[in-house]
Scaffold this active site. Structure first.
Site, short mmCIF file in Angstrom:
data_model
loop_
_atom_site.label_atom_id
_atom_site.label_comp_id
_atom_site.label_asym_id
_atom_site.label_seq_id
_atom_site.Cartn_x
_atom_site.Cartn_y
_atom_site.Cartn_z
NE ARG A 16 44.43 12.72 23.34
CZ ARG A 16 45.16 12.41 22.27
NH1 ARG A 16 45.80 11.20 22.16
NH2 ARG A 16 45.80 13.49 21.42
CG ASP A 105 52.26 17.02 22.73
OD1 ASP A 105 53.39 17.30 21.90
OD2 ASP A 105 51.27 16.48 22.56
CG ASN A 171 54.31 12.60 12.15
OD1 ASN A 171 55.34 13.05 11.89
ND2 ASN A 171 53.32 13.09 12.09
CG ASN A 229 49.15 12.83 23.74
OD1 ASN A 229 48.88 13.91 23.18
ND2 ASN A 229 49.67 12.05 23.00
NE ARG A 335 56.90 29.64 57.10
CZ ARG A 335 55.93 30.44 57.50
NH1 ARG A 335 56.13 30.52 59.12
NH2 ARG A 335 55.62 31.46 57.06
CG ASN A 388 56.70 36.98 63.62
OD1 ASN A 388 56.11 36.19 64.26
ND2 ASN A 388 57.06 36.60 62.19
CB SER A 407 64.31 26.33 78.04
OG SER A 407 65.41 26.03 77.58
#
Ligand code: UD1
Ligand code: CA
Length: 458
Positions: A16, A105, A171, A229, A335, A388, A407
């Site tokens: 499913r 699950d 259950n 599920n 990063r 780099n 700059s």
């Protein structure tokens, strides 16, 4: 030594889900479903823990590789839950004790509930104890059929009569078994049902016919034992987990401006008096200090943030460290492998990769720093770029303490700018700059007097 053995079933096809990823590897609160099951199982200090894998077994086994002392058993064909448990029989030959069975699950299960089922099992001397719950909408679950108040058997949804479908006791799929009668009985189970599968749930009827005692522990509702599920159930359960995490953090002194739009993974830590604005995602093993301000739209993954850090809107920070008092963003991309030290400043449209930015240093505008080590109190001007990458290899740029990078400069790595040196704006630096020097590496300006007037006359 404990006589308790835990088995987690995780071999099912999970049809499913309509997924090429094994169902138990889907995530809730940043943790896989099987990870949730293992975590709760680990609270029990069991003698052994076994996971039954089958469908996409290689994926699941690979994901379990880091788990110490875990048995992995393969169920080659997925013929049902009884057949799945039967695959572990060789592990328990001649072993006495109890077996706790969990599904891979069901991620919301609490340790207290496991202990309660074990206690009831112990006290009652039952051969099996079944966890059940009263469901408002019992659809999809096995139903508990009682006679004279005692559990008589479990009927699966698909095999249930219309009258049985009206039963609200379901259950949970969690059981404690005495090992002695278990495997011989499982071998008696037939696959005579709507799905042609070997149902573990049939064990209850079988035990009762043999006059073995089967106990139940009944939960008042299904929240805790919700199985996943489908993708819809995945989203619903994830929302519950998220809400729980937000409440836990707010309870410990974190301000969450809008819990409905705040996504914090289970293992994340946040210090008191930190304010988290709407639309923030804190993922993986992220740790955030106290009195921080995390503004809207920020995503932080597997990173460590010190105290009193301000992360302005729309930053993405991954596998990095930001020390106390630093400020980052808006719109910064930090990063993996980056380290922003005490009181440093990273401004808008700045990208860092594997870069150290020293104490009190600033890179405030439109800059890329990759594979760089920037010392303390350095000023990196707007538009600075570390070059780099030469197309094959990455090279390092070192900028020593107190340097000033004008700059729109490019620093072609490998290159070093010495302590206190100046780089003139618009320079392309290809050679090391000695400490205290001024480097100018740009075309000289020439002014042509009266040139504009001359052009007009022509
Ligand atoms: C099962 C129970 C149901 C209960 C529900 C609770 C059975 C027959 N039914 O139904 O009474 O209300 O759980 O969530 O047990 N698995 C295997 N191998 C298999 C089949 C399944 O390892 O051949 C594993 C699955 O990966 C899963 C668990 O067993 O972790 C339960 O299987 P699933 O197909 O999800 O059973 P349900 O239909 O939910
Ligand atoms: Ca299920």
């Amino acid at each position: 030594m404990s006589d308790l053995h835990v088995v987690i079933l995780a071999a099912g096809k999970g049809r499913r889900m309509h997924s090429r990823v094994a169902k138990v590897l889907h995530r809730v609160g940043g943790r896989t479903l099987i990870g949730h099951a293992l975590r709760v199982a680990r609270t029990l200090d069991a003698a052994s823990t076994t996971v039954v894998v089958g469908h996409l077994a290689e994926q699941v086994t690979a994901a379990l590789a880091g788990e110490p002392g875990l048995h992995v058993v393969v169920q080659e064909a997925q013929l049902g839950t009884a057949h799945a448990l039967l695959q572990t029989a060789p592990l328990f030959e001649g072993v006495a004790g109890r077996l706790l069975l969990l599904s891979g699950d069901v991620p919301l299960l609490r340790p207290e509930t496991l202990r309660r089922v074990l206690d009831v099992h112990e006290a009652s001397g039952a051969a099996a104890t079944v966890l059940t719950a009263t469901a408002v909408r019992p659809y999809g679950y096995g139903r508990i059929v009682r006679s004279g108040g005692r559990i008589a058997r479990i009927v699966e949804e698909r095999d249930a009569s219309p009258a049985q479908r009206k039963i609200h006791e379901i259950n949970a799929g969690l059981y404690v078994f005495d090992l002695a009668p278990l495997f011989p009985a499982i071998r008696q189970i037939a696959a005579s049902n709507a799905q042609g599968e070997y149902y573990l749930t049939d064990l209850v009827g079988l035990y009762r016919r043999r006059r073995l005692v089967v106990e139940t522990v009944v939960l008042p509702d299904t929240t805790e034992i919700r199985g996943i599920n489908s993708r819809t159930e995945l989203a619903e359960v994830a929302a519950l987990v998220r809400q729980g995490k937000n409440e836990e953090l707010m309870g410990s002194g974190v301000t969450i401006v809008d819990p409905a739009t705040t996504y914090i993974d289970q293992d994340v830590e946040v210090g008191a008096d930190t304010v988290i604005h709407p639309g923030v995602l804190l993922e993986g093993r992220t740790r955030i200090g106290a009195a921080c301000e995390i503004h809207a739209g920020v995503r932080i993954v597997d990173s460590t943030i010190g105290d009193r850090v301000v992360v302005n809107n729309y930053c993405v920070i991954t596998e990095s460290t930001i020390a106390e008092g630093a400020r980052v963003g808006p719109f910064a991309h930090i990063r993996p492998g980056s380290e922003i030290r005490h009181d440093a400043r990273v401004g808008n449209f700045v990208e860092l990769k594997k870069t150290v930015l020293g104490e009190g240093s600033k890179a405030n505008h439109l800059t890329y720093l990759g594979d760089a080590v920037v010392g303390d109190h350095v000023n990196v001007g707007a538009g600075t770029i570390t070059c780099n990458y030469d197309g094959v290899q990455k090279h390092q740029t070192v900028i020593e303490d107190g340097a000033f990078i004008g700059s729109d400069s490019q620093l072609v790595a490998p290159v070093r700018v010495g302590a206190g040196a100046y780089v003139a704006a618009g320079s392309s630096i290809t050679k090391d700059v000695p400490p205290g020097a001024l480097a100018i590496a740009r075309g000289r300006q020439e002014n042509k007097e009266g040139w504009a007037d001359k052009l007009k006359k022509e």
